[in-house]
Motif scaffolding. Structure first.
Motif, PDB file in Angstrom:
ATOM      1  N   GLU A 136     -17.504   8.437   3.566  1.00  0.00           N
ATOM      2  CA  GLU A 136     -18.390   7.534   2.886  1.00  0.00           C
ATOM      3  C   GLU A 136     -18.605   6.325   3.896  1.00  0.00           C
ATOM      4  O   GLU A 136     -19.379   5.478   3.572  1.00  0.00           O
ATOM      5  N   ALA A 137     -18.024   6.004   5.153  1.00  0.00           N
ATOM      6  CA  ALA A 137     -18.114   5.173   6.042  1.00  0.00           C
ATOM      7  C   ALA A 137     -19.698   5.317   6.535  1.00  0.00           C
ATOM      8  O   ALA A 137     -19.980   6.316   7.069  1.00  0.00           O
ATOM      9  N   THR A 179     -12.219  10.889   2.419  1.00  0.00           N
ATOM     10  CA  THR A 179     -13.058  10.544   1.510  1.00  0.00           C
ATOM     11  C   THR A 179     -13.676   9.059   2.027  1.00  0.00           C
ATOM     12  O   THR A 179     -14.951   8.993   2.176  1.00  0.00           O
ATOM     13  N   ALA A 180     -12.856   8.254   2.690  1.00  0.00           N
ATOM     14  CA  ALA A 180     -13.294   6.991   3.155  1.00  0.00           C
ATOM     15  C   ALA A 180     -14.135   7.374   4.425  1.00  0.00           C
ATOM     16  O   ALA A 180     -15.150   6.350   4.680  1.00  0.00           O
ATOM     17  N   LEU A 181     -13.738   8.062   5.219  1.00  0.00           N
ATOM     18  CA  LEU A 181     -14.270   8.580   6.431  1.00  0.00           C
ATOM     19  C   LEU A 181     -16.017   8.961   6.282  1.00  0.00           C
ATOM     20  O   LEU A 181     -16.818   8.560   6.866  1.00  0.00           O
ATOM     21  N   HIS A 241       0.787  -1.176  -0.014  1.00  0.00           N
ATOM     22  CA  HIS A 241      -0.029   0.043  -0.074  1.00  0.00           C
ATOM     23  C   HIS A 241       0.877   1.232   0.241  1.00  0.00           C
ATOM     24  O   HIS A 241       0.363   2.313  -0.604  1.00  0.00           O
ATOM     25  N   LEU A 275      -7.651  10.662   0.680  1.00  0.00           N
ATOM     26  CA  LEU A 275      -8.176   9.213   0.791  1.00  0.00           C
ATOM     27  C   LEU A 275      -8.738   9.076   2.057  1.00  0.00           C
ATOM     28  O   LEU A 275      -9.853   8.322   1.884  1.00  0.00           O
ATOM     29  N   LEU A 276      -8.098   9.111   2.938  1.00  0.00           N
ATOM     30  CA  LEU A 276      -8.604   8.942   4.529  1.00  0.00           C
ATOM     31  C   LEU A 276      -9.899   9.524   4.671  1.00  0.00           C
ATOM     32  O   LEU A 276     -10.988   9.155   5.275  1.00  0.00           O
ATOM     33  N   LEU A 323     -15.895  -4.131   8.593  1.00  0.00           N
ATOM     34  CA  LEU A 323     -14.792  -3.552   8.210  1.00  0.00           C
ATOM     35  C   LEU A 323     -13.514  -4.072   9.108  1.00  0.00           C
ATOM     36  O   LEU A 323     -12.399  -4.251   8.626  1.00  0.00           O
TER      37      LEU A 323
END
Length: 86
Positions: A46-47, A42-44, A17, A39-40, A57
């Motif tokens: 959308e979580a 965005t992931a948070l 990664h 990226l983090l 997860l």
């Protein structure tokens, strides 16, 4: 991001990664930390906070349970750092 304060989070990536992150940063002519934050975030965003989804997860992280158990054992034996000492 809401508010004016920021919080520092250190993330350790496996080699695969980390390499992907470096390549993405090179392709976009951006600092790897900037890409990682984006990226983090965005992931948070959308979580799904549903506990079942969070559990799924966490269960998908290879070795996470074993590492958590090892950390718990270390804490109980006095190894590690108290939160107050950080």
């Amino acid at each position: 991001m809401p508010g004016t304060s920021s919080n520092r989070v250190n993330v350790v990536l496996d080699e695969e990664h980390a390499l992907k992150l470096r390549r993405l940063a090179e392709r976009t002519h951006t600092n790897p930390g900037t890409i990682a934050r984006s990226l983090l975030a965005t992931a948070l965003d959308e979580a799904d906070p549903d506990p079942r989804d969070v559990t799924a997860l966490l269960d998908a992280i290879p070795g996470a349970f074993e590492r958590a158990q090892r950390g718990l054992a270390e804490a109980r034996s006095g190894l590690g750092t108290r939160v107050e000492d950080l």
